[in-house]
Write a protein that holds these residues in place. Structure first.
Motif: not given
Length: 283
Positions: A39-60
């Protein structure tokens, strides 16, 4: 930064990013299930961001040992899809990673160019994520950090405060060394890096960022107890005295000279950051 898209909303770094960049668009679990990267590619394309930060993770870290597929989906597959989508839009992509990509041997701080060798599923999934980001094309950066703490969520500081108030003595591992890192400092570094990358398309790559000075978990705990003023004694133990499902690296020291050289970002004093976190917790 106008048009900034951040994956993660409730985590320690994402929370601090929302304070520093409230105008950014934050994507939480309710809007994007990172275990299903389709689902991520379509979401990003629809948002049309100027930059992206990935601060999400599986940290357990320990739980990852029993759910490797989920850890890989969130920590490896999702960042690759994000980075590839960013490349298609020609916008900078910054991914937060970890000291767990190293095997923790020796005593010398790890440089970005040192051989990797994760000890468990979590580190392996994060390393796979780094490699995916690098192979996705476009302008990217990976920020490896360690021992993150803040006033939000579950972390070592809050655990030591709670247990220290209940007990006369805490037994804490003293043969693992690293740099405790305030989440607020990581968030600030991320924004500085993304701004610099936006201004200069040549900037990017893998960088290390951790608090100074390096210490042990026992040393970190002692500073927490001292600053809080709890009459609790910290007794030093070995890693072997505190077995966990996932192996922890003994040496998590990070050489952070490259981020200073390329972005002018200095290592934060974690003791000062701790004081600010404790002040916030008291409020």
């Amino acid at each position: 930064m106008k048009g900034l898209l951040v994956f993660g909303r409730s985590g320690q770094v994402a929370t601090e990013l929302s304070r520093l960049a409230p105008e950014a668009r934050f994507i939480g679990r309710d809007a994007a299930d990172l275990s299903d990267a389709s689902c991520l590619a379509g979401l990003i394309a629809s948002e049309q961001p100027t930059a992206i930060i990935n601060a999400a993770a599986h940290t357990a870290v320990d739980r990852a040992e029993s759910e490797p597929e989920l850890a890989h989906a969130i920590n490896a597959e999702a960042p690759f899809v994000m980075a590839r989508a960013a490349a298609k839009l020609s916008v900078p992509f910054l991914h937060i990673s970890t000291d767990y990509v190293f095997d923790g041997s020796g005593e010398r701080p790890w440089a970005e160019t040192d051989p990797t060798g994760p000890l468990g599923v979590y580190g392996a999934s994060k390393l796979a994520g780094e490699r995916g980001v690098a192979h996705a094309g476009g302008q990217w950066a990976v920020l490896r950090t360690s021992w993150v703490f803040s006033a939000h969520g579950a972390n070592f500081v809050k655990t030591m405060m709670r247990l220290g108030a209940e007990r006369e003595e805490l037994r804490v591992v003293a043969d693992q060394h690293g740099g405790p890192t305030p989440a607020a400092a990581i968030a600030s570094a991320c924004l500085e890096m993304v701004a610099a990358m936006h201004a200069d398309p040549a900037k990017g790559g893998i960088y290390h960022f951790a608090g100074a000075p390096d210490t042990s978990w026992a040393g970190f705990a002692r500073e927490i107890i001292d600053q809080v003023g709890i009459p609790c004694r910290i007794s030093e133990i070995a890693t072997s005295d505190y077995p966990t499902p996932a192996r922890r690296p003994g040496n998590s020291r990070l050489d952070c000279r490259a981020i200073t050289r390329d972005f002018g970002i200095e290592r934060p004093d974690w003791r000062t950051g701790l004081t600010k976190v404790l002040t916030e917790l008291r409020k």
